[in-house]
Design an enzyme around this catalytic site. Structure first.
Site, short mmCIF file in Angstrom:
data_model
loop_
_atom_site.label_atom_id
_atom_site.label_comp_id
_atom_site.label_asym_id
_atom_site.label_seq_id
_atom_site.Cartn_x
_atom_site.Cartn_y
_atom_site.Cartn_z
N GLU A 1 37.72 41.32 35.70
CA GLU A 1 38.89 40.56 35.28
C GLU A 1 38.89 40.26 33.79
O GLU A 1 39.93 39.98 33.20
CB GLU A 1 38.94 39.24 36.06
CG GLU A 1 39.17 39.43 37.56
CD GLU A 1 39.20 38.10 38.31
OE1 GLU A 1 39.20 37.05 37.63
OE2 GLU A 1 39.19 38.12 39.55
N HIS A 2 37.73 40.29 33.16
CA HIS A 2 37.63 39.90 31.74
C HIS A 2 37.97 41.08 30.84
O HIS A 2 37.62 42.23 31.12
CB HIS A 2 36.21 39.41 31.44
CG HIS A 2 36.11 38.58 30.21
ND1 HIS A 2 36.22 39.11 28.94
CD2 HIS A 2 35.92 37.25 30.05
CE1 HIS A 2 36.08 38.14 28.05
NE2 HIS A 2 35.90 37.00 28.70
#
Length: 409
Positions: free
Chosen positions: A80-81
């Site tokens: 997600e980062h």
């Protein structure tokens, strides 16, 4: 001894075997102390904290980047980062007795070596940036890993070091220098997330959306909401409710504690809480804090109490910890929470008590000798002078001498 911190972020947060190889590469370097390994499952990313003398930390960072390039394959990395490489970012952070420019030079040296020896494209960012438009990490990382091949075609985005060539396995790396980030939470005697967040809006740099006399949002010529800046620069903050503690907190990142000190932010939150019918019960440091931030807080609170600030570091740390309520949720241990204390190496003579030192001095060993005795005598003399200055500072009839006595102490 100059101390620098390095906080490399690796694009792997789930495979412990891979992370073990990277951390072993770091701990193999003498003088580099591995303080923390923080993996994230959802982000598939791990933040590692290394501290020590500059050359040791520089070498540890290089070995970690090299190992990450060997054991992480970005072609199979979901997360997600935002990220653009096996070692996504690698900032150097000044802790004590080292300047930001010296940290920027460490970043440049590491970038050059990574580019030349490992063939990894490197961008410099923050205080090490080669040009203003590359200072912001979010701008440097725009397009992420998937956009690197196209990015390298643009002459304006030629890497600072290494080839302008897409490396599918390891991607690219951003290396920089930035201020120490203090993760800091302030606790309130309420369960109200709304009230906590309202204070956060007042103190954080981003502030809140401005409202006019009619209570409606103020908008610019393009119809966009106008922000009303908060009280402190380099402060990010939100209010939230912590189930574990059954209370609300203001959770913050202080990205430049020299401009916005911990104690100044804490005092402002105390004011905001009082204005809203609440009170602050204490605060907590998440992770580590530099010694000079604690010493500054200790001096601040002793000055407010009309006390002399010319006291040993231990007394300043104690004053700061008590005034900030750092043991509100769990005991605050300076040896574990202050970065310089955490990595301090014991000094054989200084750790002896008086009887042990005297016995060692009387032995047939040439050390300790005259130099150590002279140093001890000097320290005792300075301590005695400091005591007299404190006693003078405390007497009302010498009130006009207080500034001078504080300096002497």
């Amino acid at each position: 001894m100059p101390i620098v911190e390095c906080v490399p972020n690796f694009s792997e947060g789930r495979n412990t075997a891979v992370l073990d190889q990277i951390t072993r590469a770091i701990t193999s370097v003498e003088g580099a102390v591995l303080l923390d390994v923080d993996p994230g499952q959802a982000t598939n990313r791990t933040v590692v904290t290394v501290v020590g003398e500059p050359e040791a930390v520089l070498e540890a960072a290089f070995q970690a980047i090299r190992t990450a390039a060997e054991v992480i394959d970005m072609r199979h990395h979901p997360g997600e980062h935002a990220r653009m490489g096996a070692t996504d970012v690698c900032p150097f952070v000044p802790v004590s007795d080292i300047t930001m420019e010296e940290c920027a030079e460490l970043a440049r040296r590491l970038g050059k070596r990574v580019g030349e020896e490992l063939g990894i494209p490197v961008y410099l960012y923050e205080n090490a940036a080669s040009r203003p438009e590359r200072k912001n990490l979010a701008v440097v990382r725009r397009g992420e890993y998937e956009g690197l091949a196209e990015k390298f075609k643009d002459p304006d985005w030629k890497p600072d070091f290494g080839p302008a060539e897409f490396k599918p396995g390891c991607g690219a790396t951003a290396i920089g220098a930035r201020e120490f980030l203090i993760a800091y939470n302030v606790n309130l005697n309420t369960r109200s997330k709304k009230l906590a967040h309202d204070i956060a809006l007042d103190i954080r740099e981003q502030g809140r959306f401005a409202r006019g006399p009619d209570g409606k949002f103020v908008r610019d010529a393009e119809g966009k909401k106008v922000r009303q800046p908060g009280r402190f620069q380099f402060v990010k903050g939100v209010g939230w409710f912590i189930e574990e503690y059954q209370r609300a907190q203001i959770s913050m990142n202080l990205t430049n504690y020299r401009v916005s000190p911990v104690h100044a932010v804490f005092d402002a939150i105390c004011e905001g809480a009082t204005d809203r019918g609440m009170r602050v019960t204490g605060s907590e440091i998440v992770g580590l804090i530099p010694l000079d931030a604690m010493l500054a807080a200790g001096r601040h609170y002793l000055e407010r109490q009309g006390e002399s600030t010319g006291v040993p570091d231990e007394r300043l740390v104690e004053a700061a910890a008590q005034s900030l309520g750092l043991s509100d949720l769990s005991p605050f241990d300076p040896r574990e929470k202050i970065i310089e204390y955490r990595i301090a190496r014991p000094a054989p003579l200084a750790s002896m008590d008086q009887r042990q030192f005297t016995a060692e001095l009387a032995s047939d060993s040439p050390a300790p000798g005259g130099g150590s005795v002279a140093a001890l005598c000097g320290a005792l003399s300075a301590s005695l002078s400091s005591m007299v200055a404190h006693l003078t500072y405390g007497k009302k009839k010498f009130e006009e001498l207080r500034p001078r006595m504080n300096t002497v102490a």
